[in-house]
Design an enzyme around this catalytic site. Structure first.
Site, PDB file in Angstrom:
ATOM      1  N   SER A 151       1.068  -1.485  -0.016  1.00 29.98           N
ATOM      2  CA  SER A 151      -0.049   0.233  -0.371  1.00 29.98           C
ATOM      3  C   SER A 151       0.940   1.150  -0.308  1.00 29.98           C
ATOM      4  O   SER A 151       2.259   1.074   0.782  1.00 29.98           O
ATOM      5  CB  SER A 151      -0.903   0.105   1.218  1.00 29.98           C
ATOM      6  N   TYR A 164      -2.291   0.133  10.454  1.00 30.57           N
ATOM      7  CA  TYR A 164      -1.737  -0.761   9.206  1.00 30.57           C
ATOM      8  C   TYR A 164      -0.696   0.108   8.457  1.00 30.57           C
ATOM      9  O   TYR A 164       0.463  -0.461   7.947  1.00 30.57           O
ATOM     10  CB  TYR A 164      -2.931  -0.029   8.557  1.00 30.57           C
TER      11      TYR A 164
END
Length: 266
Positions: A151, A164
C-alpha cells in the site's frame, strides 16, 4: 470419396503444463479481480480465502467461462493450514499475496493493541507464511513470481493510520529483503502499492461497519481506483518477460497526489 476431417480444437494445457497462480484473499475486491484477470491471461488460478461460499462461487464462475480455476478455504494466519495447502499443490508459478486489511482509524495513543496484532498477523505474517510455504514450488517451476500487495501506507505515514501503516511498512520490507535474498534464483519479487482504492469492504471494515464513515473516505473523489485497476496493474507486472522485474509500482488515482493530499470536488 474422402470426407475431409474437421479441424481439431486446440486443447487446454494439462494441469501439470498450465502455469498456476495462487491468489490469497480472493473472495472479493482486488483479490477476486486479480483472479479473473490472471485466469483470462491463461493461468490456472487457485483461489484462497476464509469465505468458502465466495471463493467457490468465483471458481464456478471462471470455470463456466472456460477458464481453469479451483477454490481452497485458507486462513493465511494459520501456519499449519498454509503448510497443508502448499503440500497439496501440483505446482505454483505465481503467488499473489493479497490477503490483508485495516482495522480502525485511531491515533497511536488511542490504538488498541489487539487491532494492531490482528493487522500484523494478516498483512505481515500472512505474507511470510504463504511465501515461505510456496517458495520451493516457485523455484521448481523455473520462473516463479512473488507479488506482495502492499500500500502507499507502506511508504509514507498519515494520522490515524498507525497500525496499518506499520504493518504495510513491514510488508514492504519483506518484499525488498526477499528480492535481495533471492537474487540469482529463478524467482521475481514484485511489490504493488495502491493508493486510494474503492472496493466493496475495505473502508467499511476499517470503520468497524460504520457506513457513513466508510463513505466519507471517498467523499468528493470522482474516480478513486477500482479493484479492476489494481488487478490490471498486477497482471501486467506478472506477465512481463521473465527477465523483467517490476520491483515496485505505486499506483494512485489522479486525484490523490499523496496519502494526505487528495482533491475532493465541492
Amino acid at each position: 470419396m474422402t470426407i475431409p476431417s474437421r479441424p481439431s480444437r486446440p486443447s487446454r494445457p494439462s494441469r501439470t503444463e498450465q502455469p498456476t497462480a495462487v491468489v490469497t484473499g480472493a473472495s472479493g475486491g482486488i483479490g477476486a479481480a486479480t483472479a479473473r484477470q490472471l485466469a483470462g491471461a491463461g493461468y490456472h488460478v487457485v483461489l484462497t480465502a476464509r469465505r468458502k461460499d465466495r471463493v467457490e462461487a468465483l471458481a464456478a464462475e471462471l470455470t463456466a467461462a472456460g477458464h481453469s480455476a479451483e477454490a481452497s478455504v485458507l486462513d493465511v494466519t494459520d501456519r499449519a493450514a498454509v503448510d497443508a495447502f502448499a503440500a497439496g499443490l501440483e505446482r505454483c508459478d505465481v503467488l499473489v499475496n493479497n490477503a490483508g486489511g485495516a482495522i480502525g482509524a485511531e491515533s497511536v495513543e488511542a490504538g488498541d493493541p489487539a487491532d494492531w496484532l490482528a493487522m500484523f498477523e494478516v498483512n505481515v505474517l500472512g505474507v511470510l507464511h504463504v511465501t515461505q510455504a510456496l517458495l520451493p514450488a516457485l523455484r521448481a517451476c523455473g520462473d516463479g513470481t512473488v507479488v506482495v500487495l502492499s500500500s502507499t501506507a507502506g511508504h509514507s505515514t498519515y494520522e490515524g493510520g498507525g497500525g496499518y501503516v506499520a504493518a504495510k511498512h513491514a510488508a514492504h520490507s519483506i518484499a525488498a529483503t526477499l528480492r535481495l535474498e533471492l537474487c540469482g534464483d529463478p524467482v521475481r519479487v514484485i511489490e504493488i502499492a495502491p493508493g486510494m482504492v474503492r472496493t466493496e469492504g475495505f473502508a467499511l471494515t476499517r470503520m468497524r461497519g460504520d457506513e457513513e464513515k466508510a463513505a466519507s473516505v471517498y467523499a468528493g473523489v470522482a474516480a478513486p481506483l477500482t479493484a479492476d485497476d489494481v488487478a490490471d496493474t498486477i497482471t501486467w507486472a506478472v506477465t512481463r518477460p521473465p527477465h523483467v522485474n517490476i520491483d515496485l509500482l505505486i499506483v494512485r488515482p489522479r486525484a490523490q497526489a499523496a496519502n494526505h493530499k487528495v482533491y475532493r470536488e465541492g
